[in-house]
Design a protein around this motif. Structure first.
Motif, PDB file in Angstrom:
ATOM      1  N   UNK A  53       0.803  -1.214   0.000  1.00 55.53           N
ATOM      2  CA  UNK A  53       0.000   0.000   0.000  1.00 55.53           C
ATOM      3  C   UNK A  53       0.834   1.260   0.000  1.00 55.53           C
ATOM      4  N   UNK A  54       1.929   1.260   0.790  1.00 59.91           N
ATOM      5  CA  UNK A  54       2.802   2.434   0.808  1.00 59.91           C
ATOM      6  C   UNK A  54       3.453   2.649  -0.550  1.00 59.91           C
ATOM      7  N   UNK A  55       3.892   1.541  -1.161  1.00 63.95           N
ATOM      8  CA  UNK A  55       4.516   1.630  -2.483  1.00 63.95           C
ATOM      9  C   UNK A  55       3.527   2.199  -3.498  1.00 63.95           C
ATOM     10  N   UNK A  56       2.297   1.693  -3.487  1.00 71.63           N
ATOM     11  CA  UNK A  56       1.273   2.208  -4.401  1.00 71.63           C
ATOM     12  C   UNK A  56       1.007   3.689  -4.171  1.00 71.63           C
ATOM     13  N   UNK A  57       0.830   4.049  -2.914  1.00 72.54           N
ATOM     14  CA  UNK A  57       0.560   5.450  -2.591  1.00 72.54           C
ATOM     15  C   UNK A  57       1.720   6.340  -3.027  1.00 72.54           C
ATOM     16  N   UNK A  58       2.947   5.847  -2.835  1.00 73.76           N
ATOM     17  CA  UNK A  58       4.128   6.607  -3.245  1.00 73.76           C
ATOM     18  C   UNK A  58       4.099   6.925  -4.741  1.00 73.76           C
ATOM     19  N   UNK A  59       3.719   5.922  -5.545  1.00 75.48           N
ATOM     20  CA  UNK A  59       3.671   6.135  -6.990  1.00 75.48           C
ATOM     21  C   UNK A  59       2.685   7.223  -7.371  1.00 75.48           C
ATOM     22  N   UNK A  60       1.496   7.188  -6.749  1.00 70.72           N
ATOM     23  CA  UNK A  60       0.486   8.214  -7.026  1.00 70.72           C
ATOM     24  C   UNK A  60       0.945   9.582  -6.536  1.00 70.72           C
ATOM     25  N   UNK A  61       1.574   9.606  -5.369  1.00 68.12           N
ATOM     26  CA  UNK A  61       2.051  10.878  -4.802  1.00 68.12           C
ATOM     27  C   UNK A  61       3.157  11.483  -5.681  1.00 68.12           C
ATOM     28  N   UNK A  62       4.022  10.604  -6.198  1.00 66.73           N
ATOM     29  CA  UNK A  62       5.093  11.057  -7.082  1.00 66.73           C
ATOM     30  C   UNK A  62       4.516  11.703  -8.338  1.00 66.73           C
ATOM     31  N   UNK A  63       3.469  11.089  -8.897  1.00 65.82           N
ATOM     32  CA  UNK A  63       2.811  11.647 -10.083  1.00 65.82           C
ATOM     33  C   UNK A  63       2.199  13.014  -9.775  1.00 65.82           C
ATOM     34  N   UNK A  64       1.520  13.126  -8.644  1.00 69.53           N
ATOM     35  CA  UNK A  64       0.895  14.386  -8.255  1.00 69.53           C
ATOM     36  C   UNK A  64       1.945  15.482  -8.095  1.00 69.53           C
ATOM     37  N   UNK A  65       3.050  15.150  -7.438  1.00 67.46           N
ATOM     38  CA  UNK A  65       4.125  16.141  -7.251  1.00 67.46           C
ATOM     39  C   UNK A  65       4.678  16.615  -8.594  1.00 67.46           C
ATOM     40  N   UNK A  66       4.871  15.694  -9.519  1.00 64.99           N
ATOM     41  CA  UNK A  66       5.414  16.062 -10.826  1.00 64.99           C
ATOM     42  C   UNK A  66       4.402  16.859 -11.650  1.00 64.99           C
ATOM     43  N   UNK A  67       3.128  16.511 -11.545  1.00 68.98           N
ATOM     44  CA  UNK A  67       2.089  17.261 -12.259  1.00 68.98           C
ATOM     45  C   UNK A  67       2.011  18.701 -11.768  1.00 68.98           C
ATOM     46  N   UNK A  68       2.180  18.891 -10.469  1.00 64.41           N
ATOM     47  CA  UNK A  68       2.089  20.242  -9.909  1.00 64.41           C
ATOM     48  C   UNK A  68       3.247  21.141 -10.324  1.00 64.41           C
ATOM     49  N   UNK A  69       4.296  20.560 -10.867  1.00 60.88           N
ATOM     50  CA  UNK A  69       5.433  21.355 -11.358  1.00 60.88           C
ATOM     51  C   UNK A  69       5.258  21.751 -12.825  1.00 60.88           C
ATOM     52  N   UNK A  70       4.178  21.270 -13.449  1.00 57.32           N
ATOM     53  CA  UNK A  70       3.978  21.497 -14.883  1.00 57.32           C
ATOM     54  C   UNK A  70       3.101  22.698 -15.208  1.00 57.32           C
ATOM     55  N   UNK A  71       2.582  23.383 -14.186  1.00 56.67           N
ATOM     56  CA  UNK A  71       1.717  24.559 -14.399  1.00 56.67           C
ATOM     57  C   UNK A  71       0.589  24.265 -15.401  1.00 56.67           C
ATOM     58  N   UNK A  72      -0.142  23.207 -15.123  1.00 55.38           N
ATOM     59  CA  UNK A  72      -1.214  22.761 -16.022  1.00 55.38           C
ATOM     60  C   UNK A  72      -2.458  23.633 -15.849  1.00 55.38           C
ATOM     61  N   UNK A  73      -3.068  23.983 -16.975  1.00 56.42           N
ATOM     62  CA  UNK A  73      -4.355  24.691 -16.967  1.00 56.42           C
ATOM     63  C   UNK A  73      -5.391  23.827 -17.680  1.00 56.42           C
ATOM     64  N   UNK A  74      -6.553  23.712 -17.078  1.00 57.49           N
ATOM     65  CA  UNK A  74      -7.662  22.953 -17.661  1.00 57.49           C
ATOM     66  C   UNK A  74      -8.922  23.794 -17.543  1.00 57.49           C
TER      67      UNK A  74
END
Length: 386
Positions: A53-74
């Motif tokens: 579970x920690x490993x899975x959560x880490x993967x999702x958290x890593x994606x969220x952190x990287x997405x927040x650095x992309x200045x995405x607009x929707x």
């Protein structure tokens, strides 16, 4: 006589300037308006399967952190992503409660759950509240059988894993007799049944079929009964907290030349620790429903980033939770909306190049052309064998 006081020109100017400044500030705030997009994640972060579970959560958290650095607009607004993580302790009741909690929190999409036994009942909850969900690791084929339009799987299912292992046992290892053990969970039972069915079709003899549960640690009686049947290999449908003690007890009983097969549930780095130095670890052949990171473009780089962020926590599924998060957001971008009702139908049209695969889905939510990798443990390290 009534006295009237008019504001002085200087005071009038100050008031006008203050009003203009307030208007500008309001306009500036509107220009900087942001949308918070909540991604739900559910997995067991307590109990014996917490390392998954920690490993899975880490993967999702890593994606969220990287997405927040992309200045995405929707939809014309800058988007900030937030992970709402829930614990289901690998328990179906807690799983459905966690699913309802995410529905009530009005998250925009869900990555999870880990276990088939929690994901299948939770999928019904998500379907009722209209939330798209992508499981990174639930492999029981029953997940997609109801035909929910919001449910997706990011890796091969048990039909591929169980059959692939049986084919390897028969075609490559030339085994004649096998025994089966499963933990009676949706995952363990499902993958074991596929292995047994395929083994029989290939002409192998299933000499014993035994059952345990996902909390057991003592398998001496089961293994003793199996030993008397003299199988060449044992298939275990279950997870690594049981496979570790099983390997130690196989060694104690002299089953040192007997293969232990299993699906992705035992195919973890943690198994090395749980086997506690048992030489039988070298007899393990396990399957994961995806290509190995070492063979994927960008796989080694992704693993290096993961290890730097979460040292010593990698198990097996975190690349899939990472990709699942990215696939949800990719659909939002293509729909130009974070509304589940608007972007949800776009998920099935995905053609996203992820870490684990070129993610494309069948109409029923299954991954198109899923890869499968077999692993063994050579010199105490998990190593691809195909």
């Amino acid at each position: 006589m009534t006295l009237r006081f008019a504001p002085s020109p200087s005071l009038r100017h100050v008031a006008l300037a203050a009003a203009s400044f307030a208007a500008l500030a309001t306009a500036g705030g509107a220009a900087q308006a942001q949308t918070v997009v909540k991604i739900g994640h559910v997995g067991p972060v307590s109990g014996p399967q917490a390392h998954y579970g920690r490993d899975n959560e880490n993967g999702a958290r890593m994606a969220v952190d990287e997405l927040n650095k992309q200045n995405i607009s929707i939809g014309g607004k800058k988007v900030t992503f937030e992970l709402l993580a829930e614990d289901d302790a690998a328990d179906p009741k807690q799983g459905t409660a966690a699913a309802q909690k995410l529905c009530d929190a009005k998250v925009n999409g869900v990555v999870g759950h880990l276990n088939s036994g929690t994901t299948i009942p939770a999928s019904k909850v998500y379907n009722q509240c209209g939330l798209p969900m992508i499981s990174p690791s639930a492999t029981n084929p029953d997940l997609t059988k109801p035909g929910y339009k919001n449910v997706f799987r990011l890796l091969a299912n048990d039909n591929a894993l169980g059959a692939g292992l049986a084919n390897y046992a028969h075609g490559t290892l030339k085994l004649k007799k096998v025994a089966i053990i499963d933990d009676r969970t949706a995952y363990g039972k499902g993958v074991a049944e596929v292995f047994a069915k395929t083994a029989k079709q290939l002409g192998m003899e299933v000499v014993s079929q035994q059952y345990t549960n996902d909390k057991a640690v003592d398998f001496m009686a089961i293994l003793t009964a199996i030993k008397n049947k003299k199988p060449d290999g044992i298939f275990f449908g279950g997870m690594d907290p049981q496979a570790g003690p099983m390997l130690r007890q196989m060694q104690q009983l002299g089953l040192t030349k007997t293969y232990l097969f299993g699906g992705d549930g035992i195919c973890t780095d943690k198994l090395i620790e749980l086997a506690s130095g048992a030489k039988t670890l070298g007899n393990v052949v396990c399957a994961v429903g995806g290509a190995s990171l070492e063979k994927l473009a960008g796989g080694k780089d992704w693993r290096a980033r993961y290890d730097a962020k979460f040292p010593g926590q990698f198990q097996v599924y975190s690349p899939y939770t990472y990709d699942a998060t990215m696939v949800l957001v990719d659909a939002m971008k293509r729909a130009n909306s974070v509304d589940p009702k608007v972007y949800g139908p776009k998920i099935v049209e995905a053609a996203y190049q992820g870490v684990t695969a070129k993610v494309q889905f069948e109409s029923n939510g299954e991954l198109k052309n899923p890869a499968m990798t077999l692993y063994g443990y050579k010199d105490g390290k998990k190593t691809p064998v195909n």
